[in-house]
Design a protein around this motif. Structure first.
Motif, PDB file in Angstrom:
ATOM      1  N   ASN A  84      24.484   7.964  32.143  1.00 34.60           N
ATOM      2  CA  ASN A  84      25.637   8.760  31.718  1.00 34.60           C
ATOM      3  C   ASN A  84      26.784   7.833  31.334  1.00 34.60           C
ATOM      4  OD1 ASN A  84      24.875  11.647  32.199  1.00 34.60           O
ATOM      5  ND2 ASN A  84      24.596  10.899  34.287  1.00 34.60           N
ATOM      6  N   GLY A  85      27.668   8.350  30.488  1.00 33.50           N
ATOM      7  CA  GLY A  85      28.856   7.606  30.121  1.00 33.50           C
ATOM      8  C   GLY A  85      28.737   6.877  28.793  1.00 33.50           C
ATOM      9  N   ILE A  86      29.882   6.461  28.277  1.00 33.38           N
ATOM     10  CA  ILE A  86      29.972   5.732  27.017  1.00 33.38           C
ATOM     11  C   ILE A  86      29.829   4.231  27.293  1.00 33.38           C
ATOM     12  CG2 ILE A  86      31.457   5.175  25.060  1.00 33.38           C
ATOM     13  CD1 ILE A  86      32.936   7.828  25.576  1.00 33.38           C
ATOM     14  N   VAL A  87      28.997   3.578  26.512  1.00 28.89           N
ATOM     15  CA  VAL A  87      28.960   2.118  26.562  1.00 28.89           C
ATOM     16  C   VAL A  87      30.095   1.615  25.674  1.00 28.89           C
ATOM     17  CG1 VAL A  87      27.639   0.039  26.016  1.00 28.89           C
ATOM     18  CG2 VAL A  87      26.491   2.028  27.003  1.00 28.89           C
ATOM     19  N   ALA A  88      31.070   0.974  26.277  1.00 27.27           N
ATOM     20  CA  ALA A  88      32.293   0.581  25.569  1.00 27.27           C
ATOM     21  C   ALA A  88      32.051  -0.631  24.687  1.00 27.27           C
ATOM     22  CB  ALA A  88      33.398   0.279  26.576  1.00 27.27           C
TER      23      ALA A  88
END
Length: 355
Positions: A304-308
């Motif tokens: 989950n989450g955005i890879v920055a």
């Protein structure tokens, strides 16, 4: 008096027959493409819910097991493959995608349901989400328990999938996944449990809706481009570029990465720890691979989450691409299709933010 009653009866019957005929004509025409999987599996006993054999039941038997389908659609079936989905290949995807596009181009096909094993169902769904060239509904469906089990979930899942595929509300919403009375979008859904029936979820971004009674209820849609809005065309493709996944872990070394490069990988998805972090032992080899022409996409094993971008690595300097919120297995699919269009990393990054 008798003649009047008889005439009234005949007129009523005639009106009923006309109404029935109109209703029958309004039923959507749904094609079920069968590929195997647990939904077509069988076990040794009625309590065998693990250790069964997948892909043993043909498409017509699946349809016959749910006679209620005839009340909601005009169903036809076609056996495309008969495999367990862990054996799904790029070649299978290309064959399936082309067949789906051919069928959806026919005016007498209103929607398609694809029965599929759950192990790679989310990957096939995302691939089709990027290459299907129609707004008509395409719904993938599977089961976590074989049809021989006491609590088989395949029949109701299949019924729901056909209901969704024939629903006007499903038009234009991209490729969908139907399990457990829920409707999920292909891009974000994932299998979360090895064996329980509620395995398919969209953990952070949320499912799209429910099936309840005779209707599909939608509450959300994906904002990412899909199907007719994408730039990908597989009509003349006979193969996809080789893209492999390297998994991040403590004490990681570059052995697997370099083996994939030596085997001809055109792209590597690095499923890093945390925010797509790259281990010190592996970073030089990733950088060298990129300088030699292999495209590197940083993804995360977290789920989950955005890879920055420029977060845990200087992506601009290294000329890497980041996966945004795509899982490593879905990033691989987008990278393969992207590489059929370009190897320019700026263009590929645009695709990852668009799809």
């Amino acid at each position: 008096m008798y003649r009047s009653t008889a005439k009234h009866f005949i007129m009523t019957l005639f009106a009923f027959l006309i109404a029935f005929s109109v209703h029958a004509e309004k039923l959507p025409n749904i094609t079920i493409l069968a590929t195997g999987g647990t939904i077509a599996g069988s076990g040794a006993t009625s309590t065998t819910t693990v250790g069964y054999t997948a892909a043993t039941v043909g498409v017509q038997q699946l349809i016959n097991a749910v006679p209620e389908l005839s009340k909601i659609s005009n169903v036809t079936g076609e056996q495309v493959f008969q495999i367990a989905s862990e054996s799904m290949t790029n070649e299978h995807w290309l064959t399936l995608g082309k067949r789906v596009n051919t069928l959806l181009a026919q005016p007498n096909v209103d929607g398609i349901v694809i029965t599929h094993g759950t192990d790679t169902l989310e990957e096939t769904a995302y691939f089709l989400n990027l290459v299907v060239k129609s707004r008509k509904p395409v719904v993938l469906v599977g089961a976590m328990r074989p049809g021989t089990a006491l609590s088989a979930d395949g029949p109701i899942n299949l019924y729901n999938a056909v209901l969704i595929a024939g629903s006007p509300e499903a038009v234009g919403k991209g490729v969908l996944v139907a399990l457990g009375d829920q409707i999920h979008g292909a891009r974000d859904v994932t299998k979360t449990n090895t064996s329980t029936p509620d395995s398919f979820k969209t953990p952070e971004l949320g499912m799209l809706g429910y099936v309840q009674g005779p209707k599909a209820h939608f509450y959300h849609v994906s904002t990412r481009k899909h199907t007719v809005e994408t730039e990908f065309d597989i009509s003349n493709l006979s193969a996809l570029p080789q893209v492999d996944i390297v998994y991040g872990y403590a004490n990681m070394n570059p052995v697997a990465l370099n083996a994939f490069i030596a085997a001809g990988a055109k792209g590597i998805v690095h499923a890093g720890t945390g925010d797509g972090s790259v281990a010190a032992k592996v970073k030089p080899d990733l950088a060298a691979a990129r300088k030699n022409g292999t495209v590197i996409v940083r993804a995360s094993r977290v789920g989950n989450g955005i890879v920055a971008r420029n977060g845990e690595a200087n992506d601009d300097e290294l000329d890497f691409v980041v996966s945004d919120t795509l899982s490593a297995q879905k990033a691989r699919i987008l990278l393969m299709l992207g590489l059929t269009k370009t190897s320019n990393t700026k263009e590929l990054q645009r695709m990852f933010y668009m799809y």
